[in-house]
Write an enzyme that holds these catalytic residues in place. Structure first.
Site, PDB file in Angstrom:
ATOM      1  N   SER A   1      -3.515 -11.400 -10.795  1.00 56.37           N
ATOM      2  CA  SER A   1      -4.052 -12.022 -12.001  1.00 56.37           C
ATOM      3  C   SER A   1      -4.564 -10.946 -12.970  1.00 56.37           C
ATOM      4  O   SER A   1      -4.432 -11.093 -14.192  1.00 56.37           O
ATOM      5  CB  SER A   1      -5.177 -13.002 -11.658  1.00 56.37           C
ATOM      6  OG  SER A   1      -6.189 -12.354 -10.919  1.00 56.37           O
TER       7      SER A   1
ATOM      8  N   ASP B   8       1.583  -3.509  -9.607  1.00 52.93           N
ATOM      9  CA  ASP B   8       1.323  -4.821 -10.214  1.00 52.93           C
ATOM     10  C   ASP B   8       1.657  -4.812 -11.703  1.00 52.93           C
ATOM     11  O   ASP B   8       2.297  -5.721 -12.226  1.00 52.93           O
ATOM     12  CB  ASP B   8      -0.147  -5.218 -10.024  1.00 52.93           C
ATOM     13  CG  ASP B   8      -0.580  -5.132  -8.568  1.00 52.93           C
ATOM     14  OD1 ASP B   8       0.303  -5.034  -7.695  1.00 52.93           O
ATOM     15  OD2 ASP B   8      -1.792  -5.167  -8.310  1.00 52.93           O
TER      16      ASP B   8
ATOM     17  N   HIS C   5       0.827  -1.218   0.000  1.00 53.49           N
ATOM     18  CA  HIS C   5       0.000   0.000   0.000  1.00 53.49           C
ATOM     19  C   HIS C   5       0.859   1.264   0.000  1.00 53.49           C
ATOM     20  O   HIS C   5       0.455   2.305   0.511  1.00 53.49           O
ATOM     21  CB  HIS C   5      -0.993  -0.006   1.166  1.00 53.49           C
ATOM     22  CG  HIS C   5      -2.125  -0.968   0.961  1.00 53.49           C
ATOM     23  ND1 HIS C   5      -3.348  -0.587   0.470  1.00 53.49           N
ATOM     24  CD2 HIS C   5      -2.190  -2.317   1.121  1.00 53.49           C
ATOM     25  CE1 HIS C   5      -4.129  -1.659   0.378  1.00 53.49           C
ATOM     26  NE2 HIS C   5      -3.443  -2.725   0.749  1.00 53.49           N
ATOM     27  N   THR C   6       2.036   1.136  -0.544  1.00 57.16           N
ATOM     28  CA  THR C   6       2.920   2.297  -0.685  1.00 57.16           C
ATOM     29  C   THR C   6       2.886   2.829  -2.119  1.00 57.16           C
ATOM     30  O   THR C   6       3.229   3.981  -2.349  1.00 57.16           O
ATOM     31  CB  THR C   6       4.372   1.907  -0.338  1.00 57.16           C
ATOM     32  OG1 THR C   6       4.656   0.645  -0.948  1.00 57.16           O
ATOM     33  CG2 THR C   6       4.564   1.791   1.163  1.00 57.16           C
ATOM     34  N   ASP C   7       2.468   2.007  -3.084  1.00 46.07           N
ATOM     35  CA  ASP C   7       2.580   2.449  -4.501  1.00 46.07           C
ATOM     36  C   ASP C   7       1.737   3.687  -4.788  1.00 46.07           C
ATOM     37  O   ASP C   7       2.211   4.640  -5.406  1.00 46.07           O
ATOM     38  CB  ASP C   7       2.310   1.303  -5.500  1.00 46.07           C
ATOM     39  CG  ASP C   7       0.933   0.664  -5.430  1.00 46.07           C
ATOM     40  OD1 ASP C   7       0.177   0.950  -4.474  1.00 46.07           O
ATOM     41  OD2 ASP C   7       0.607  -0.131  -6.344  1.00 46.07           O
TER      42      ASP C   7
ATOM     43  N   TYR D  70     -10.139  -1.017   0.192  1.00 44.29           N
ATOM     44  CA  TYR D  70      -8.976  -0.471  -0.531  1.00 44.29           C
ATOM     45  C   TYR D  70      -9.174   1.030  -0.754  1.00 44.29           C
ATOM     46  O   TYR D  70      -8.286   1.830  -0.475  1.00 44.29           O
ATOM     47  CB  TYR D  70      -8.816  -1.197  -1.870  1.00 44.29           C
ATOM     48  CG  TYR D  70      -7.523  -0.892  -2.591  1.00 44.29           C
ATOM     49  CD1 TYR D  70      -6.383  -1.651  -2.346  1.00 44.29           C
ATOM     50  CD2 TYR D  70      -7.436   0.154  -3.501  1.00 44.29           C
ATOM     51  CE1 TYR D  70      -5.194  -1.373  -3.005  1.00 44.29           C
ATOM     52  CE2 TYR D  70      -6.247   0.437  -4.154  1.00 44.29           C
ATOM     53  CZ  TYR D  70      -5.136  -0.326  -3.910  1.00 44.29           C
ATOM     54  OH  TYR D  70      -3.949  -0.042  -4.552  1.00 44.29           O
TER      55      TYR D  70
END
Ligand code: GLA
Length: 385
Positions: free
Chosen positions: A129, A174, A36-38, A223
């Protein structure tokens, strides 16, 4: 069992009645540290894995995209010379969204194709995915149209498709990892500058992933609320993103923020300490200091559990078991967005079986759910086979 590459070839031929010309593969990813840093413009350290999406395809002599989704036995078709509409079916929007934003970047792209795709990345488990799907389609378009577009651009197009077309507000980790992963390396990504620092997977260590097989249906809402709380905290500090707050700056005003908005305080504490843990993890890896790396992974997990509040009891239990089996050198933590999914372990090769055994003996007994155990390798990002 057939690999996704073999399966996509075989099913292509069965479905379309002739052999596919080309195959693209894009991997899923596992994040070793930096959660949760991106979307806070921070640091992450994932690797691409040997599970992913394979796409077999052949150019058509018109502008129609015919897509066969092997795993769900469904099809889609749309015309690249017409505006690409959103669909009621979520899976279609991943494909359509990527093609749409590829066209926005490369307006001359109207090359039709027959496409068959299949993936062995478990869905909704924190192994990306979705990114594997987006990047495989982006790479397929690049090959089809011979487009001058970099893998970084494909990654950002994949993210845009997910944000704007599918409607999931993810960051860029991702997609960047699926596009730009490097064989045998962990890739530390600066999610603001998009610079990548590859660091070899430590010698003698394996990457084990254990899927809790718990899926949470509140993930999207949770989120998005975490993102908002991080933005609130960034505003409090008067910065663009929490990346810009140092540990010292945080400590100076922590009590003030806590009194004002305790949730924002806890979320910021996780993100700011996690960014530092990623930077420390790079140093530990370079020094081959696996004890420190294990400690950082444990601290990351505790921070996700106590401050970011995204773990669940099943995941905490898996991490506890793995940590016991691994001992001092190496570590374990939850990986991915949270609320179920997987844990990741860096474990000395000779202890992989101990981890597998301890979890097999206890997890199902305690939770009533059977785990899935994977040992994976760090792989290259999206590629034409
Ligand atoms: C999901 C998102 C990523 C990232 C992680 C948490 O995987 O897609 O962008 O925010 O959660 O680190």
């Amino acid at each position: 069992m057939m690999t996704p590459i073999e399966l996509s070839q075989a099913k292509f031929e069965e479905h379309f009645g002739y052999k596919a010309e080309k195959i693209v593969f894009a991997p899923g990813r596992v994040n070793i540290i930096g959660e949760h840093t991106d979307y806070n413009d921070g640091f992450v350290m994932p690797c691409a894995i040997n599970y992913g999406m394979a796409v077999s395809f052949t150019k058509r002599d018109d502008s129609i995209f015919r897509v066969y989704a092997i795993d769900i036995d469904k099809t889609d078709a749309f015309d690249l010379t017409k505006p690409i509409p959103q669909s009621e079916d979520k899976w279609k929007n991943y494909v359509r969204g990527v093609v749409k934003y590829i066209q926005e970047r490369c307006p001359s792209f109207i090359q039709g194709a027959d496409i068959a795709m299949t993936s062995d990345v478990p869905m909704s488990s924190g192994l990306s995915s979705s990114a594997a799907l987006e990047i495989s389609i982006g790479k397929t378009c690049q090959v089809l149209g011979n487009l001058e577009i970099s893998l970084t651009e494909i990654a950002l197009i994949g993210q845009k498709a997910e944000n704007k077309f599918v409607g999931a507000n993810c960051g860029n980790m991702d997609q960047l990892t699926s596009a730009l992963g490097q064989k045998d390396h962990l890739v530390m990504i600066d999610c603001r500058s998009l610079d990548i620092t590859p660091t070899p997977v430590p010698q003698g260590y394996s990457i084990a992933i254990i899927n809790s097989n718990v899926k949470h249906d509140l993930v999207t809402g949770e989120y998005n609320s975490r993102r908002q709380e991080c933005e609130t905290a960034a505003q409090f500090f008067g910065v663009k993103a929490l990346r810009d707050v140092s540990l010292e700056q945080f400590a100076e005003r922590a009590e003030e923020l806590k009194a004002l908005n305790e949730l924002a305080y806890k979320r910021a504490k996780h993100v700011i300490t996690e960014n530092n843990r990623v930077l420390d993890a790079v140093k530990a890896l370079k020094a081959n200091d696996m004890q420190t790396l294990g400690r950082l992974m444990a601290e990351s997990h505790d921070s996700m559990r106590d401050d970011f509040e995204i773990t669940i009891p099943e995941i905490d239990y898996l991490v506890e078991l793995a940590q016991v089996a691994i001992g001092k050198n190496g570590g374990a933590r939850m990986t991915g967005g949270g609320f179920g999914g997987c844990i990741v372990c860096l474990v000395p090769n000779e202890k992989v079986e101990d981890v597998r055994k301890l979890i097999a003996e206890n997890y199902e007994k305690q939770t009533g759910i059977k785990e899935t155990f994977y040992v994976c390798t760090a792989c290259d990002g999206a590629r034409l086979i």
